[in-house]
Design a protein around this motif. Structure first.
Motif, PDB file in Angstrom:
ATOM      1  N   VAL A  32      14.000 -23.454   0.140  1.00  0.00           N
ATOM      2  CA  VAL A  32      14.922 -24.172   0.775  1.00  0.00           C
ATOM      3  C   VAL A  32      14.558 -25.540   0.287  1.00  0.00           C
ATOM      4  O   VAL A  32      13.653 -26.176   0.713  1.00  0.00           O
ATOM      5  N   ASP A  33      15.600 -26.174  -0.200  1.00  0.00           N
ATOM      6  CA  ASP A  33      15.500 -27.783  -0.723  1.00  0.00           C
ATOM      7  C   ASP A  33      14.215 -27.979  -1.524  1.00  0.00           C
ATOM      8  O   ASP A  33      13.303 -28.916  -1.339  1.00  0.00           O
ATOM      9  N   GLY A  34      13.802 -26.936  -2.181  1.00  0.00           N
ATOM     10  CA  GLY A  34      12.397 -26.956  -3.097  1.00  0.00           C
ATOM     11  C   GLY A  34      11.391 -26.323  -2.468  1.00  0.00           C
ATOM     12  O   GLY A  34      10.384 -26.176  -3.090  1.00  0.00           O
ATOM     13  N   LEU A  35      11.432 -26.355  -1.259  1.00  0.00           N
ATOM     14  CA  LEU A  35      10.328 -25.874  -0.299  1.00  0.00           C
ATOM     15  C   LEU A  35      10.174 -24.239  -0.182  1.00  0.00           C
ATOM     16  O   LEU A  35      11.077 -23.801   0.019  1.00  0.00           O
ATOM     17  N   ARG A  36       9.029 -23.832  -1.048  1.00  0.00           N
ATOM     18  CA  ARG A  36       9.035 -22.447  -0.820  1.00  0.00           C
ATOM     19  C   ARG A  36       8.059 -21.750   0.383  1.00  0.00           C
ATOM     20  O   ARG A  36       6.926 -22.176   0.623  1.00  0.00           O
ATOM     21  N   ILE A  37       8.889 -21.186   1.176  1.00  0.00           N
ATOM     22  CA  ILE A  37       8.156 -20.473   2.379  1.00  0.00           C
ATOM     23  C   ILE A  37       8.214 -19.135   2.274  1.00  0.00           C
ATOM     24  O   ILE A  37       9.013 -18.487   1.755  1.00  0.00           O
ATOM     25  N   LEU A  38       7.046 -18.648   3.032  1.00  0.00           N
ATOM     26  CA  LEU A  38       6.492 -17.310   2.943  1.00  0.00           C
ATOM     27  C   LEU A  38       6.418 -17.094   4.506  1.00  0.00           C
ATOM     28  O   LEU A  38       5.664 -17.828   5.403  1.00  0.00           O
ATOM     29  N   GLY A  39       6.868 -16.076   4.834  1.00  0.00           N
ATOM     30  CA  GLY A  39       6.572 -15.501   6.442  1.00  0.00           C
ATOM     31  C   GLY A  39       7.158 -14.158   6.868  1.00  0.00           C
ATOM     32  O   GLY A  39       7.783 -13.247   5.687  1.00  0.00           O
ATOM     33  N   ASP A  40       6.879 -13.686   7.906  1.00  0.00           N
ATOM     34  CA  ASP A  40       7.354 -12.501   8.480  1.00  0.00           C
ATOM     35  C   ASP A  40       7.324 -12.213   9.897  1.00  0.00           C
ATOM     36  O   ASP A  40       6.948 -13.057  10.562  1.00  0.00           O
ATOM     37  N   SER A  41       7.940 -11.222  10.301  1.00  0.00           N
ATOM     38  CA  SER A  41       8.098 -10.998  11.734  1.00  0.00           C
ATOM     39  C   SER A  41       6.610 -10.633  12.268  1.00  0.00           C
ATOM     40  O   SER A  41       5.777 -10.032  11.484  1.00  0.00           O
ATOM     41  N   ASP A  42       6.508 -11.005  13.616  1.00  0.00           N
ATOM     42  CA  ASP A  42       5.262 -10.825  14.092  1.00  0.00           C
ATOM     43  C   ASP A  42       4.738  -9.458  14.233  1.00  0.00           C
ATOM     44  O   ASP A  42       5.519  -8.650  14.527  1.00  0.00           O
ATOM     45  N   ALA A  85      20.145 -13.716  12.266  1.00  0.00           N
ATOM     46  CA  ALA A  85      20.756 -13.876  10.955  1.00  0.00           C
ATOM     47  C   ALA A  85      22.181 -13.971  10.857  1.00  0.00           C
ATOM     48  O   ALA A  85      22.950 -14.549   9.916  1.00  0.00           O
ATOM     49  N   ARG A  86      23.204 -13.342  11.708  1.00  0.00           N
ATOM     50  CA  ARG A  86      24.483 -13.417  11.868  1.00  0.00           C
ATOM     51  C   ARG A  86      24.849 -14.685  12.157  1.00  0.00           C
ATOM     52  O   ARG A  86      26.161 -15.184  11.753  1.00  0.00           O
ATOM     53  N   ALA A  87      23.907 -15.438  12.860  1.00  0.00           N
ATOM     54  CA  ALA A  87      24.487 -16.950  13.302  1.00  0.00           C
ATOM     55  C   ALA A  87      24.268 -17.875  12.142  1.00  0.00           C
ATOM     56  O   ALA A  87      24.367 -19.109  12.313  1.00  0.00           O
ATOM     57  N   GLY A  88      23.537 -17.576  11.092  1.00  0.00           N
ATOM     58  CA  GLY A  88      23.409 -18.380  10.016  1.00  0.00           C
ATOM     59  C   GLY A  88      21.856 -18.554   9.505  1.00  0.00           C
ATOM     60  O   GLY A  88      21.581 -19.354   8.750  1.00  0.00           O
ATOM     61  N   ALA A  89      21.040 -18.108  10.425  1.00  0.00           N
ATOM     62  CA  ALA A  89      19.489 -18.341  10.125  1.00  0.00           C
ATOM     63  C   ALA A  89      18.931 -17.523   8.943  1.00  0.00           C
ATOM     64  O   ALA A  89      19.599 -16.215   8.619  1.00  0.00           O
ATOM     65  N   THR A  90      18.115 -17.946   8.235  1.00  0.00           N
ATOM     66  CA  THR A  90      17.202 -17.176   7.341  1.00  0.00           C
ATOM     67  C   THR A  90      16.093 -16.623   7.988  1.00  0.00           C
ATOM     68  O   THR A  90      15.197 -17.397   8.523  1.00  0.00           O
ATOM     69  N   VAL A  91      16.007 -15.134   8.366  1.00  0.00           N
ATOM     70  CA  VAL A  91      14.889 -14.651   8.942  1.00  0.00           C
ATOM     71  C   VAL A  91      13.971 -14.083   7.915  1.00  0.00           C
ATOM     72  O   VAL A  91      14.217 -13.421   7.104  1.00  0.00           O
ATOM     73  N   LEU A  92      12.670 -14.537   7.781  1.00  0.00           N
ATOM     74  CA  LEU A  92      11.603 -14.235   6.791  1.00  0.00           C
ATOM     75  C   LEU A  92      11.362 -12.761   7.192  1.00  0.00           C
ATOM     76  O   LEU A  92      11.196 -12.243   8.361  1.00  0.00           O
ATOM     77  N   ASP A  93      11.190 -12.195   5.980  1.00  0.00           N
ATOM     78  CA  ASP A  93      10.650 -10.609   6.023  1.00  0.00           C
ATOM     79  C   ASP A  93       9.806 -10.315   4.944  1.00  0.00           C
ATOM     80  O   ASP A  93       9.766  -9.089   4.327  1.00  0.00           O
ATOM     81  N   GLY A  94       8.991 -11.210   4.794  1.00  0.00           N
ATOM     82  CA  GLY A  94       7.604 -10.930   3.779  1.00  0.00           C
ATOM     83  C   GLY A  94       7.990 -11.140   2.526  1.00  0.00           C
ATOM     84  O   GLY A  94       7.141 -11.259   1.491  1.00  0.00           O
ATOM     85  N   GLU A  95       8.948 -11.960   2.174  1.00  0.00           N
ATOM     86  CA  GLU A  95       9.408 -12.425   0.670  1.00  0.00           C
ATOM     87  C   GLU A  95       9.681 -13.896   0.713  1.00  0.00           C
ATOM     88  O   GLU A  95       9.857 -14.609   1.934  1.00  0.00           O
ATOM     89  N   VAL A  96       9.120 -14.535  -0.427  1.00  0.00           N
ATOM     90  CA  VAL A  96       9.114 -16.123  -0.407  1.00  0.00           C
ATOM     91  C   VAL A  96      10.733 -16.459  -0.572  1.00  0.00           C
ATOM     92  O   VAL A  96      11.404 -16.017  -1.434  1.00  0.00           O
ATOM     93  N   VAL A  97      11.229 -17.547   0.169  1.00  0.00           N
ATOM     94  CA  VAL A  97      12.420 -17.980   0.158  1.00  0.00           C
ATOM     95  C   VAL A  97      12.224 -19.640  -0.222  1.00  0.00           C
ATOM     96  O   VAL A  97      11.435 -20.157   0.010  1.00  0.00           O
ATOM     97  N   ASP A 126       3.842 -16.468  -8.830  1.00  0.00           N
ATOM     98  CA  ASP A 126       3.339 -17.622 -10.072  1.00  0.00           C
ATOM     99  C   ASP A 126       3.944 -18.659 -10.031  1.00  0.00           C
ATOM    100  O   ASP A 126       3.333 -19.752 -10.190  1.00  0.00           O
ATOM    101  N   ASP A 127       5.035 -19.007  -8.908  1.00  0.00           N
ATOM    102  CA  ASP A 127       5.462 -20.404  -8.475  1.00  0.00           C
ATOM    103  C   ASP A 127       4.700 -21.123  -7.698  1.00  0.00           C
ATOM    104  O   ASP A 127       5.105 -22.229  -7.410  1.00  0.00           O
ATOM    105  N   GLY A 128       3.938 -20.366  -6.904  1.00  0.00           N
ATOM    106  CA  GLY A 128       3.049 -20.782  -5.541  1.00  0.00           C
ATOM    107  C   GLY A 128       4.010 -20.915  -4.158  1.00  0.00           C
ATOM    108  O   GLY A 128       5.215 -20.802  -4.367  1.00  0.00           O
ATOM    109  N   VAL A 129       3.647 -20.951  -3.103  1.00  0.00           N
ATOM    110  CA  VAL A 129       3.788 -20.952  -2.048  1.00  0.00           C
ATOM    111  C   VAL A 129       3.509 -22.161  -1.121  1.00  0.00           C
ATOM    112  O   VAL A 129       2.570 -22.485  -1.264  1.00  0.00           O
TER     113      VAL A 129
END
Length: 565
Positions: A398-408, A384-396, A441-444
């Motif tokens: 990026v460029d219109g693409l809605r991404i969901l994920g979390d740590s293993d 995260a400090r190096a600039g990455a978006t680390v998924l944590d269970g919330e939808v993010v 509501d906006d979909g993943v």
């Protein structure tokens, strides 16, 4: 008749007029000259800055070890391995500045080992150092940034102390005494300023590490083992010298083989991309109306697709970082997805691996990661400090693409196996992610996770049209699963069972290039990029992504449990 006349005053008969008070003398520049304040200010800032630089110290990492970095003034970069000895090279820093790197976690018992036993005990560490030397930029940049922060803090603190001392001194002397001192010292202002600079610099430099143990060992000849390497000219002292002279050639040979392998693979990958582009142009000339992907529904205002590069299971193989960067630049990617297991053991000393991969992504390209079971909260924080978006269970988005994920939900550590990373099981996390996707509501558009089975509930519920993951070290799919498409990426480090990921590839390393249509909100196609253990490389044609359309309303996900791939 003449009137009366006033008598003429005679000298000495003037009336008594009180004398006028003397006018104040004109202001004199000698009363309150500015030079003392200017000299003190310059000397204070200089003293604080030199103090901050020469006493800076940070705790960081060096290859497989934690280490402390101290700025010195001996013109030498010294790698201190404690009872094993030191490795010294001339410092590239200006003036007489150097750095002493004190490597920690080197047990004192090594002093009791003979040379073969010492090498055997350090064998795993040597692999880590090989990895570090393959991509040292990340470690250097991380340490440099932390040192700059430490220098700034020390400088501000020292300056605050000096300012406080200045005002306390003024109050203690009083105005009259200050003026007397200034009048006496003014004729010697230049000499005082020059002498003050000399004293400040000399005295402050003495506060840095220039003790006997920090002085460079000029009498020790340079080790020939390091000729034609970044450590050429290094001097080795103590027990370490015997180990390096006897066995160091093996490590240097491994380093050179590693550099040559990835340089050759990088050229092969460039040639593979050239061949693919030439073939695509040739096919387009033969069939002008043909397209790499079957035509979709017509849109009035077509837009450029979002280009994505998917990597996974990098496992600290920093040799692949330049090849990832080349691929991202070659396809003009908008987004890089990392499906996890960026490190091997999730330790803080592996932060240089994470930083190396993050900086392989060109500026302006987004990086999103879903940490794997070999990662940890520490390495994710570094990402995260190096600039990455680390998924944590919330939808993010990026460029219109809605991404969901979390740590293993699990963590795997060398020597202790796999265990739960928290209170949540794989089934529980899968259900939670499915609920988030179904309730949005906006979909993943994409579920990015590390272990494929964690996404089963979301796919079965028809709540995500696509799932991407890694973990299995082999490519599976894209396959229709439930109401979406599952794609499992192979390892971008060429990771294979029982083989290290450090050094030349032991298995096929893969990346996937995907295109996503932001208007139709669906993936269009994908390409497989492969680098093989024989240094050859290939790029597949664009392959159609399966069409999966929503089949009625979303299904409830309660009670749906993940199933294995």
């Amino acid at each position: 008749m003449d009137g009366p006349t006033s008598p003429e005053p005679t000298p000495g008969d003037e009336p008594d007029v009180p004398p006028s008070p003397p006018s104040p003398p004109p202001p004199s520049s000698s009363r309150s000259p500015r030079w003392p304040r200017v000299v003190v200010a310059v000397l204070g800032v200089l003293a604080a800055l030199v103090f901050g630089i020469t006493t800076a110290t940070v705790d960081g990492n060096l290859g497989p070890h934690k280490a402390r970095y101290d700025v010195t003034t001996d013109s030498t970069v010294t790698l201190d391995l404690g009872p094993l000895g030191t490795l010294e090279i001339d410092s590239p820093l200006p003036l007489t500045l150097g750095v002493r790197v004190t490597v920690q976690e080197i047990p004192e018992s090594f002093t009791q080992l003979d040379r073969p036993a010492t090498l055997q005990a350090l064998n795993g560490d040597l692999q880590g150092y090989l990895q570090l030397f393959s991509a040292p930029q990340a470690t250097v940049q991380d340490v440099a940034r932390e040192l700059v922060v430490d220098v700034a803090g020390r400088t501000v603190g020292a300056l605050a102390v000096l300012v406080a001392a200045w005002w306390l001194g003024r109050l203690a002397l009083g105005a009259v005494r200050r003026e007397e001192l200034v009048s006496v010292l003014t004729p010697h202002a230049r000499a005082i300023a020059a002498g003050g600079v000399a004293v400040v610099v000399g005295a402050t430099v003495l506060t840095s590490s220039v003790g006997e143990r920090d002085r460079p060992s000029d009498a020790v000849p340079a080790s020939a083992v390091f000729d034609d390497t970044p450590l050429e000219g290094a001097r080795v002292t103590g027990r370490l010298g015997g180990v390096i002279d006897t066995y160091g050639g093996q490590v240097v040979s491994a380093y050179r083989a590693n550099e040559q392998f990835y340089a050759t693979s990088r050229r092969a990958l460039g040639e593979a991309w050239d061949a693919r582009e030439a073939l695509d142009q040739e096919l387009a000339g033969i069939h002008p109306t043909a397209t790499p992907t079957p035509a979709r529904s017509a849109t009035p205002d077509p837009v450029e697709p979002v280009v994505i590069v998917l990597v996974s299971d990098l496992h600290c193989n920093v040799g692949m970082a330049p090849l990832v960067r080349d691929t991202v630049k070659r396809v003009g990617a908008d987004l890089v997805l990392d499906a996890g297991d960026t490190t091997m053991n999730g330790t803080t000393v592996e932060q240089y691996c994470v930083t190396t991969f993050a900086r392989a992504v060109p500026d302006g390209v987004e990086l999103v990661t879903s940490p794997g079971n070999h990662d940890s909260s520490e390495t994710s924080a570094t990402y995260a400090r190096a600039g990455a978006t680390v998924l944590d269970g919330e939808v993010v988005e990026v460029d219109g693409l809605r991404i969901l994920g979390d740590s293993d939900p699990n963590e795997t550590r060398v020597g202790s196996g796999t265990s739960s990373a928290g209170r949540e099981s794989a089934k529980d996390e899968g259900q939670r992610l499915a609920d988030v996707a179904c309730d949005d509501d906006d979909g993943v558009d994409l579920l990015l996770i590390h272990t494929p089975s964690v996404g089963q509930a979301a796919l079965d519920g028809g709540c995500v049209p696509a799932q991407m993951s890694g973990h299995l070290h082999q490519r599976i799919g894209p396959l229709e699963v439930g109401g979406g498409v599952r794609y499992v990426s192979a390892s971008t480090a060429g990771a294979t069972l029982g083989e290290p990921t450090i050094g030349p590839l032991h298995g096929v390393a893969e990346m996937t290039v995907l295109r996503w249509d932001p208007q139709e909100r669906r993936f269009l196609d994908y390409q497989i990029v492969q680098v093989r253990p024989d240094t050859s490389a290939s790029v597949s044609p664009r392959l159609q992504w399966p069409d999966v359309f929503p089949k009625g309303p979303r299904l409830p996900t309660s009670g749906v449990s993940p199933s294995p791939v």
